[in-house]
Scaffold this motif. Structure first.
Motif, PDB file in Angstrom:
ATOM      1  N   VAL B 124       0.841  -1.293   0.031  1.00  0.00           N
ATOM      2  CA  VAL B 124      -0.080   0.125  -0.049  1.00  0.00           C
ATOM      3  C   VAL B 124       1.029   1.159  -0.149  1.00  0.00           C
ATOM      4  CG1 VAL B 124      -1.859   1.211   1.132  1.00  0.00           C
ATOM      5  CG2 VAL B 124      -1.737  -1.329   1.242  1.00  0.00           C
ATOM      6  N   ILE B 125       0.754   2.271  -0.947  1.00  0.00           N
ATOM      7  CA  ILE B 125       1.323   3.407  -0.994  1.00  0.00           C
ATOM      8  C   ILE B 125       0.653   4.898  -0.707  1.00  0.00           C
ATOM      9  CG2 ILE B 125       3.145   4.479  -2.716  1.00  0.00           C
ATOM     10  CD1 ILE B 125       3.176   1.769  -4.122  1.00  0.00           C
ATOM     11  N   PHE B 126       1.229   5.550   0.109  1.00  0.00           N
ATOM     12  CA  PHE B 126       0.826   6.900   0.217  1.00  0.00           C
ATOM     13  C   PHE B 126       1.939   7.887   0.097  1.00  0.00           C
ATOM     14  CE2 PHE B 126      -0.259  10.721   2.607  1.00  0.00           C
ATOM     15  CZ  PHE B 126      -1.434  11.129   1.842  1.00  0.00           C
ATOM     16  N   GLY B 127       1.976   8.572  -1.110  1.00  0.00           N
ATOM     17  CA  GLY B 127       2.988   9.673  -0.953  1.00  0.00           C
ATOM     18  C   GLY B 127       4.315   8.894  -1.119  1.00  0.00           C
ATOM     19  N   THR B 128       5.237   8.955  -0.405  1.00  0.00           N
ATOM     20  CA  THR B 128       6.821   8.620  -0.499  1.00  0.00           C
ATOM     21  C   THR B 128       6.806   7.251   0.626  1.00  0.00           C
ATOM     22  OG1 THR B 128       7.449   9.981   1.393  1.00  0.00           O
ATOM     23  CG2 THR B 128       7.877  10.571  -1.052  1.00  0.00           C
ATOM     24  N   GLU B 129       5.645   7.024   1.193  1.00  0.00           N
ATOM     25  CA  GLU B 129       5.539   5.850   2.260  1.00  0.00           C
ATOM     26  C   GLU B 129       5.181   4.884   1.698  1.00  0.00           C
ATOM     27  OE1 GLU B 129       6.937   6.341   5.248  1.00  0.00           O
ATOM     28  OE2 GLU B 129       7.386   8.260   5.029  1.00  0.00           O
ATOM     29  N   ASN B 130       5.362   3.483   2.222  1.00  0.00           N
ATOM     30  CA  ASN B 130       4.630   2.162   1.538  1.00  0.00           C
ATOM     31  C   ASN B 130       4.825   1.213   2.802  1.00  0.00           C
ATOM     32  OD1 ASN B 130       6.538   0.030   0.836  1.00  0.00           O
ATOM     33  ND2 ASN B 130       7.583   2.000   0.313  1.00  0.00           N
ATOM     34  N   ARG B 131       3.677   0.564   2.778  1.00  0.00           N
ATOM     35  CA  ARG B 131       3.614  -0.698   3.612  1.00  0.00           C
ATOM     36  C   ARG B 131       3.127  -1.759   3.064  1.00  0.00           C
ATOM     37  NH1 ARG B 131       4.722  -1.855   8.592  1.00  0.00           N
ATOM     38  NH2 ARG B 131       3.469  -3.603   9.781  1.00  0.00           N
ATOM     39  N   LEU B 132       3.679  -3.070   3.097  1.00  0.00           N
ATOM     40  CA  LEU B 132       3.259  -4.373   2.876  1.00  0.00           C
ATOM     41  C   LEU B 132       2.041  -4.769   3.931  1.00  0.00           C
ATOM     42  CD1 LEU B 132       3.422  -6.642   0.614  1.00  0.00           C
ATOM     43  CD2 LEU B 132       4.961  -7.865   2.330  1.00  0.00           C
ATOM     44  N   THR B 133       0.892  -4.920   3.637  1.00  0.00           N
ATOM     45  CA  THR B 133      -0.029  -5.258   4.441  1.00  0.00           C
ATOM     46  C   THR B 133      -1.107  -6.169   4.095  1.00  0.00           C
ATOM     47  OG1 THR B 133      -1.655  -4.201   6.186  1.00  0.00           O
ATOM     48  CG2 THR B 133      -1.470  -3.385   4.067  1.00  0.00           C
ATOM     49  N   ASP B 134      -2.127  -6.594   4.918  1.00  0.00           N
ATOM     50  CA  ASP B 134      -3.332  -7.452   4.495  1.00  0.00           C
ATOM     51  C   ASP B 134      -4.547  -6.745   3.816  1.00  0.00           C
ATOM     52  OD1 ASP B 134      -2.122  -9.680   5.468  1.00  0.00           O
ATOM     53  OD2 ASP B 134      -2.814  -9.797   7.446  1.00  0.00           O
ATOM     54  N   ILE B 135      -4.705  -7.095   2.681  1.00  0.00           N
ATOM     55  CA  ILE B 135      -5.791  -6.412   1.857  1.00  0.00           C
ATOM     56  C   ILE B 135      -7.145  -7.202   2.071  1.00  0.00           C
ATOM     57  CG2 ILE B 135      -6.551  -5.340   0.016  1.00  0.00           C
ATOM     58  CD1 ILE B 135      -3.949  -4.220   1.019  1.00  0.00           C
ATOM     59  N   VAL B 136      -8.114  -6.755   2.726  1.00  0.00           N
ATOM     60  CA  VAL B 136      -9.365  -7.722   3.252  1.00  0.00           C
ATOM     61  C   VAL B 136     -10.520  -7.251   2.240  1.00  0.00           C
ATOM     62  CG1 VAL B 136     -10.792  -8.468   4.805  1.00  0.00           C
ATOM     63  CG2 VAL B 136      -8.405  -8.359   5.457  1.00  0.00           C
ATOM     64  N   GLY B 137     -11.229  -8.220   1.355  1.00  0.00           N
ATOM     65  CA  GLY B 137     -12.408  -7.697   0.832  1.00  0.00           C
ATOM     66  C   GLY B 137     -13.486  -8.366   1.569  1.00  0.00           C
ATOM     67  N   THR B 138     -14.589  -7.632   2.306  1.00  0.00           N
ATOM     68  CA  THR B 138     -15.684  -8.090   2.902  1.00  0.00           C
ATOM     69  C   THR B 138     -16.819  -6.961   3.036  1.00  0.00           C
ATOM     70  OG1 THR B 138     -16.349  -8.814   5.074  1.00  0.00           O
ATOM     71  CG2 THR B 138     -14.813  -7.259   5.258  1.00  0.00           C
ATOM     72  N   ASP B 139     -17.777  -7.098   3.788  1.00  0.00           N
ATOM     73  CA  ASP B 139     -18.886  -6.013   3.735  1.00  0.00           C
ATOM     74  C   ASP B 139     -18.868  -5.622   5.512  1.00  0.00           C
ATOM     75  OD1 ASP B 139     -20.699  -7.907   5.095  1.00  0.00           O
ATOM     76  OD2 ASP B 139     -21.090  -8.366   2.987  1.00  0.00           O
ATOM     77  N   ASN B 140     -19.930  -4.630   5.778  1.00  0.00           N
ATOM     78  CA  ASN B 140     -20.052  -4.014   6.937  1.00  0.00           C
ATOM     79  C   ASN B 140     -20.299  -5.202   8.081  1.00  0.00           C
ATOM     80  OD1 ASN B 140     -19.417  -1.662   6.141  1.00  0.00           O
ATOM     81  ND2 ASN B 140     -21.676  -0.848   5.903  1.00  0.00           N
ATOM     82  N   ARG B 141     -20.842  -6.275   7.694  1.00  0.00           N
ATOM     83  CA  ARG B 141     -21.205  -7.294   8.606  1.00  0.00           C
ATOM     84  C   ARG B 141     -19.853  -7.932   9.262  1.00  0.00           C
ATOM     85  NH1 ARG B 141     -24.676 -11.361   4.623  1.00  0.00           N
ATOM     86  NH2 ARG B 141     -23.045 -10.406   3.245  1.00  0.00           N
ATOM     87  N   TYR B 142     -18.640  -7.691   8.707  1.00  0.00           N
ATOM     88  CA  TYR B 142     -17.414  -8.146   9.071  1.00  0.00           C
ATOM     89  C   TYR B 142     -17.168  -7.358  10.470  1.00  0.00           C
ATOM     90  CZ  TYR B 142     -12.451  -8.919  10.061  1.00  0.00           C
ATOM     91  OH  TYR B 142     -11.322  -9.117  10.896  1.00  0.00           O
ATOM     92  N   PHE B 143     -17.241  -6.112  10.373  1.00  0.00           N
ATOM     93  CA  PHE B 143     -17.044  -4.971  11.564  1.00  0.00           C
ATOM     94  C   PHE B 143     -17.834  -5.531  12.599  1.00  0.00           C
ATOM     95  CE2 PHE B 143     -16.333  -2.466   7.622  1.00  0.00           C
ATOM     96  CZ  PHE B 143     -14.843  -2.402   7.827  1.00  0.00           C
ATOM     97  N   GLN B 144     -19.203  -5.791  12.467  1.00  0.00           N
ATOM     98  CA  GLN B 144     -19.974  -5.956  13.423  1.00  0.00           C
ATOM     99  C   GLN B 144     -19.825  -7.504  14.217  1.00  0.00           C
ATOM    100  OE1 GLN B 144     -24.159  -5.667  11.755  1.00  0.00           O
ATOM    101  NE2 GLN B 144     -24.979  -6.762  14.148  1.00  0.00           N
ATOM    102  N   ALA B 145     -19.493  -8.501  13.190  1.00  0.00           N
ATOM    103  CA  ALA B 145     -18.938  -9.778  13.746  1.00  0.00           C
ATOM    104  C   ALA B 145     -17.942  -9.788  14.687  1.00  0.00           C
ATOM    105  CB  ALA B 145     -18.972 -10.747  12.763  1.00  0.00           C
ATOM    106  N   ALA B 146     -16.701  -9.044  13.822  1.00  0.00           N
ATOM    107  CA  ALA B 146     -15.443  -9.034  14.693  1.00  0.00           C
ATOM    108  C   ALA B 146     -15.371  -8.063  15.885  1.00  0.00           C
ATOM    109  CB  ALA B 146     -14.489  -9.007  13.762  1.00  0.00           C
ATOM    110  N   ARG B 147     -16.574  -7.234  15.794  1.00  0.00           N
ATOM    111  CA  ARG B 147     -16.492  -6.097  17.068  1.00  0.00           C
ATOM    112  C   ARG B 147     -15.513  -4.866  16.675  1.00  0.00           C
ATOM    113  NH1 ARG B 147     -16.844 -10.320  21.610  1.00  0.00           N
ATOM    114  NH2 ARG B 147     -19.017 -11.261  21.120  1.00  0.00           N
ATOM    115  N   TRP B 148     -15.517  -4.425  15.260  1.00  0.00           N
ATOM    116  CA  TRP B 148     -14.439  -3.333  15.231  1.00  0.00           C
ATOM    117  C   TRP B 148     -15.203  -1.898  15.458  1.00  0.00           C
ATOM    118  CZ3 TRP B 148      -9.370  -3.606  14.782  1.00  0.00           C
ATOM    119  CH2 TRP B 148      -8.947  -4.719  14.461  1.00  0.00           C
ATOM    120  N   ASP B 149     -14.509  -1.062  16.097  1.00  0.00           N
ATOM    121  CA  ASP B 149     -15.370   0.108  16.082  1.00  0.00           C
ATOM    122  C   ASP B 149     -14.491   1.119  15.444  1.00  0.00           C
ATOM    123  OD1 ASP B 149     -17.482  -0.542  17.801  1.00  0.00           O
ATOM    124  OD2 ASP B 149     -15.916  -0.754  19.522  1.00  0.00           O
TER     125      ASP B 149
END
Lengths: 234, 418
Positions: B124-149
């Motif tokens: 993932v790149i922003f400007g001069t910064e970058n990071r190798l990270t997990d890219i997750v495809g899902t929908d809003n149900r995931y935030f609810q099930a996994a309790r992300w706020d």
């Protein structure tokens, strides 16, 4: 009871190797030893006296012939049966003493009793008694290398006696000793034979030592050449 | 004469064993340094097994405790079977689809919701910064099930989900690495060829103890992920939340039934998917640890083998050195068996001493290791006893040959030996 000989060899042969290289160490030996006898086996080296001793001591099995020990046929016994026979009825004295070098005199004397399965306290007492008989009670905790040759041989005699054997087998018991110690050892064996009625079979090449025995067996080429009984003054 | 022999043998056996052990200990300590060097292989083998297993169990416990925190009413469905079982494995089984996820949610009353999940790793790149990270495809149900706020911004709009817009929600780690302390909402980041607008920032959950940073990810609508990142319509796993109070086991059975039907698996055929509760999921996650443990155990086994050969070697030397002693013992009435036992007991004790030193050393190592990894130190009695028994077995196996050689000696020959 008394008429059953302790040792009775009939036509005993011991042959090493096979065919042309076969060596007849014993060649049809007949010998009868009664309870309470003290016999000396003499002969030149290679005459078969050591082999005879090994067969009598059940360390070796004869190739042929019959060997009755206290009336029991033992020529065909297995290795372990012979071990048990040695354990309970025979006591050995060797030329080189053959004591365990790193064990005390007491432990060396206890050794046969360990194999007899006796309890520690019983063993200790019996071993000390045996050491007392040979006059070495004070040296019970010395190791063999702290004892003179004569003393080591006396420990070996105590070890041979401790299990109350029927027969003591002595293979050149004075071979490594000076004259004074030799006389001590022979007097001791003589005394054991006379006082306790212990049967003793000794191999020696020294006439002086053989003179302590009641009976002299001369061996030549695997056979008994002469068998002389000494008539002792009462 | 026979009677006394029998009674003596009976009461003397224990006495005899005691003497044999005493004798063996004397023999071992007479050559203390040699004995220690001999058992070093056993020490290292046993020590490493104890250390590895103990540390492994500690980390498994920690992972399980971690996963437990995610919620006991979460069930995860993945395609394929564990490679050890007979069904299709994770590389041969077909992936799930969004349709399957939604039917599962509708059909089973105890399922509160089911979130479809696909993921990959991407830079993932922003400007001069970058990071190798997990890219997750899902929908809003995931935030609810996994309790992300949310910490800032918003979640996905229904329209963004349906049409697969290039929008994303990021975790705190990605935020910090790319933006520092700046506000990321509204900014555009580059994920491979995709330019994606950040609409939300999640609150931090912190590091999970099995190593991963839970906040290190970027989440986008499933359709966006499928079209722009993965290039397929696969769903890799289902994240299912079970109604509070309902039986998780019961729900898992129902999920299995529905999944078999949806994937057209006939009666008698193996499942081509797995339904895992959090405990099983933890086990799956630590599967890699098991492989590592297995590998290191193989190394330990080689070490034990070498240790055993060392014992055999030194016992052969000992038997030769003590030939005369053996002759004396045989002459005064030791049977083959008595001599065999003497040397076998010595080999076993030698090996056991190595085992004990190894157990103590291994536990110390494990204590240090678990402290360093901050996982619980809970040594198992079972593995300690097993190591002890194994050390004894090595003593028996490798001590037998030298002991037999001693037992078979001819007394006359042995007495002549100088």
């Amino acid at each position: 009871m008394d008429d059953i000989p302790v040792i009775e060899l009939k036509k005993i042969s011991r042959i090493y190797g096979k065919g042309d290289i076969a060596v007849r160490a014993l060649d049809g030996v007949d010998l009868r030893v009664d309870a309470g006898e003290f016999i000396a086996i003499m002969g030149p080296s290679g005459s078969g006296k050591s082999t005879a001793m090994n067969v009598i001591g059940c360390l070796d099995s004869p190739t042929s012939g019959r060997y009755r020990f206290m009336g029991y046929e033992v020529a065909g016994l297995s290795r372990d049966q012979r071990a048990l026979l040695r354990r309970h009825y025979l006591g050995f004295i060797f030329q080189g003493y053959n004591l365990l070098p790193r064990a005390s005199a007491l432990h060396n004397v206890e050794l046969p009793l360990i194999y007899m399965g006796q309890a520690r306290a019983v063993r200790r007492k019996a071993a000390l008694d045996a050491l007392r008989k040979v006059g070495l009670e004070a040296r019970a905790h010395h190791q063999p290398n702290e004892l003179s040759g004569g003393q080591q041989q006396r420990v070996a005699i105590a070890r041979a006696l401790v299990g109350n054997p029927k027969v003591i087998l002595a293979d050149e018991p004075t071979g490594n000793l000076d004259t004074k110690s030799s006389v001590e050892i022979m007097d001791m064996l003589r005394g054991l034979n006379r006082d306790s009625g212990l049967t003793i079979v000794m191999v020696t090449h020294e006439q002086d030592m053989a003179n302590y025995a009641d009976r002299l067996i001369w061996m030549v080429d695997g056979r008994i050449d002469r068998d002389e009984r000494k008539v002792r003054a009462a | 004469m026979a009677a006394s022999t029998v009674t003596n043998a009976k009461c003397g056996r224990l006495e005899m064993l005691g003497e044999t052990i005493r004798l063996a200990i004397q023999a071992i300590f007479r050559n203390a340094l040699r004995s220690f060097l001999t058992v070093l292989g056993i020490v290292i083998g046993v020590g490493s097994v104890i250390a590895m297993v103990t540390v492994g169990q500690g980390s498994t416990q920690q992972v399980a405790a971690d996963v437990q925190k995610l919620g006991t009413n979460i069930v995860i469905v993945v395609p394929g079977q564990d490679a050890l079982r007979s069904g299709p494995n994770s590389t041969t089984a077909s992936m799930f689809t969004l349709r399957i996820n939604d039917i599962l949610q509708q059909r089973i009353p105890d399922v509160v919701l089911s979130a479809p999940i696909s993921q990959t790793r991407e830079r993932v790149i922003f400007g001069t910064e970058n990071r190798l990270t997990d890219i997750v495809g899902t929908d809003n149900r995931y935030f609810q099930a996994a309790r992300w706020d949310l910490a800032a911004g918003r979640l996905f709009e229904p329209g963004e989900i349906a049409s697969g817009r290039a929008v994303c929600v990021i975790g705190k780690t990605v935020h910090e690495k790319l933006f520092g302390s700046g506000d990321p909402v509204g900014a555009k980041i580059r994920i491979g060829a995709l330019s994606c607008r950040i609409i939300g920032l999640l609150q931090s959950k912190g590091a999970s103890t099995f190593g991963s940073d839970q906040d290190d990810f970027v989440i986008m609508p499933l359709a966006t992920f499928q079209r722009r990142i993965a290039g397929n319509t696969d769903v890799q796993s289902l994240y299912v939340s079970i109604r509070d109070g309902a039986s998780v086991e019961g729900a898992m059975v129902e999920i299995t039934d529905v999944m078999r039907e949806l994937r057209r698996i006939r009666t008698g055929e193996d499942d081509d998917f797995e339904v895992l509760d959090m405990k099983q999921f933890a086990t799956m996650l630590t599967g890699i640890t098991d492989i590592l443990t297995g590998l290191l155990s193989a190394v330990a086994a080689v070490s034990l083998l070498v240790g055993g050969i060392g014992i055999m070697n030194i016992m052969l030397v000992s038997v030769t050195e003590r030939t005369r002693e053996i002759g004396i013992r045989l002459a005064i009435g030791a049977r083959s068996h008595d001599v065999l036992m003497q040397f076998l007991v010595e080999a076993i004790l030698l090996s056991l001493m190595g085992g004990v030193i190894g157990i103590v050393g291994g536990l110390l190592l494990a204590a240090a290791g678990t402290t360093w990894l901050s996982v619980p130190f809970s040594p198992s009695l079972g593995i300690v006893l097993a190591s002890f028994a194994f050390a004894a077995l090595i003593g028996i196996v490798f001590g037998y040959f030298p002991a037999r050689r001693a037992a078979r000696m001819d007394p006359i020959e042995a007495l002549r030996h100088e």
